[in-house]
Design a protein around this motif. Sequence first.
Motif, PDB file in Angstrom:
ATOM      1  N   ARG A  92       0.879  -1.178   0.000  1.00 14.00           N
ATOM      2  CA  ARG A  92       0.000   0.000   0.000  1.00 14.00           C
ATOM      3  C   ARG A  92       0.912   1.222   0.000  1.00 14.00           C
ATOM      4  NH1 ARG A  92      -2.454  -2.645   5.183  1.00 14.00           N
ATOM      5  NH2 ARG A  92      -0.188  -2.755   5.322  1.00 14.00           N
TER       6      ARG A  92
ATOM      7  N   ALA B 194       1.270   5.427  -0.511  1.00 14.50           N
ATOM      8  CA  ALA B 194       0.625   6.739  -0.624  1.00 14.50           C
ATOM      9  C   ALA B 194       1.675   7.759  -1.047  1.00 14.50           C
ATOM     10  CB  ALA B 194      -0.009   7.135   0.696  1.00 14.50           C
TER      11      ALA B 194
ATOM     12  N   PRO C 245      -0.228   4.154  -6.884  1.00  9.84           N
ATOM     13  CA  PRO C 245      -0.386   4.560  -5.485  1.00  9.84           C
ATOM     14  C   PRO C 245      -1.619   5.451  -5.282  1.00  9.84           C
ATOM     15  CG  PRO C 245       1.227   5.958  -6.560  1.00  9.84           C
ATOM     16  CD  PRO C 245       0.768   4.973  -7.600  1.00  9.84           C
TER      17      PRO C 245
ATOM     18  N   VAL D 261      -0.162   2.349   5.618  1.00  5.76           N
ATOM     19  CA  VAL D 261       0.575   2.164   4.366  1.00  5.76           C
ATOM     20  C   VAL D 261       1.928   1.487   4.614  1.00  5.76           C
ATOM     21  CG1 VAL D 261      -0.523   4.138   3.218  1.00  5.76           C
ATOM     22  CG2 VAL D 261       1.691   4.444   4.354  1.00  5.76           C
TER      23      VAL D 261
ATOM     24  N   LEU E 212       5.274   5.500   2.349  1.00  6.06           N
ATOM     25  CA  LEU E 212       4.736   6.860   2.293  1.00  6.06           C
ATOM     26  C   LEU E 212       5.776   7.702   1.575  1.00  6.06           C
ATOM     27  CD1 LEU E 212       2.496   8.717   3.341  1.00  6.06           C
ATOM     28  CD2 LEU E 212       3.658   8.781   5.555  1.00  6.06           C
TER      29      LEU E 212
END
Length: 407
Positions: free
Chosen positions: A188, A190, A230, A253, A256
């Motif tokens: 994940r 971001a 993303p 996340v 990052l």
Amino acid sequence: MSNAFLSGGPGRSGGIAIEEADRRLASISLPARPLAVPLSLAHGRILARDARSDRPSPPFDRVCMDGYALRAGDVRAGAELAVRGVAKAGEPRRALAEGSGCMEVMTGSVLPEGCDAVVAVERTERISEDRVRILQESVGIGDNVHRMGRDRRSGDVVVASGTRLGPCEIAALASVGVVRPEVVDGWRIAVVSTGDELVAPDQVPLGHQIRQSNAWGVAALLERSGFGAPEVLHLSDEPVSLGRELSELSARVDLLVLSGGVSMGRFDLVPSTLEAIGVRNLLHGIAQQPGGPIWMGVLATGGVVAGLPGNPVSALVCLRRHVVPLLERSAGLAVSGRRVELACPLKRAKAKTRFVPVALDDEFRARPVHVDGSGDWAGLVGSDGFVQVGVGMDDVPVGTRLEYFPW
Ligand code: AMP
Ligand code: MG
């Protein structure tokens, strides 16, 4: 909350040597999160698990020429053979009775039982509906036959984990029936832009505003590097909301990527905010240009935070030089240093490592493109990547091989 200067930021010229930055970054990696994706979406991704063949390749003695299947021992120049039928590709294996001539076959047919070679159609003359003359003097056993299992045995690895899936690998996966390969796309990620001067690219900025472009370039580079699309956000330079939002993101996340707010300005609040919410700082400031103020750290969850400088050239160079290799290594990809030869001389930086954007010429030699400082996003257009120029006083002559980081 203090600004970067008060919290011991990189300073205008400071920062650790790039070798030390590489060492620190080599000590961390992202947790594995394989994800199965349809083959149609797997192109460019990195395979998370070895793909093995489920059957030998080829799976049968495959005819690899249009022609006539026969016994090599039956052939002399000018031999005439009876044609006992046609074995088409896609039909089960047929049989040729002993001493009975040959069978017409096509590329992809199963070699009929009782045959051991194929004569190409252009080496024959069909003399009637059921007879053919062989024009070549002799035939070797196995000629024009692709033997069962010659390329891969059942269970062999056909694409190893850590391979980036290009057209050849996608075809290989399809060949062994892997229609939902596991790729390392489950991270994940971001991408967060900070800066109160930024507006979305689809807006008309006021005179004092600029369109936020970094997240678009960052997302494109991550995707091109094989790491999926993303989530993209924009946060303000206001400390309370910045802390709240970064804390919420940090909990969910694996990576990052921030851009902006890591330098020495009064509103460069990213380092102090990250440290206040418990992100462990790994480095702040590398003696490199562009991208000196970079901040990197590790989340309590084992995830990674990359605070890229806001200047567009710095942001992309830092991502490519420091973050993409970390992801590649975490993905099991063999990260090999690529080198290119310089097409014209370069000046070395005295005290810092320099990254020079280049375009490759027809002979794959690197030609610097003109970039007018770290804010000149337009100067990067058309570049293929950048080269790394080490610290020193001398000129770097034409023909020098430098480490190369393609976009
Ligand atoms: P900062 O690192 O926040 O001091 O920003 C350095 C410079 O980069 C400033 O001129 C910013 O306006 C610009 N900048 C920061 N973030 C972005 C972004 N997401 N897209 C384009 N430019 C940016
Ligand atoms: Mg800013």
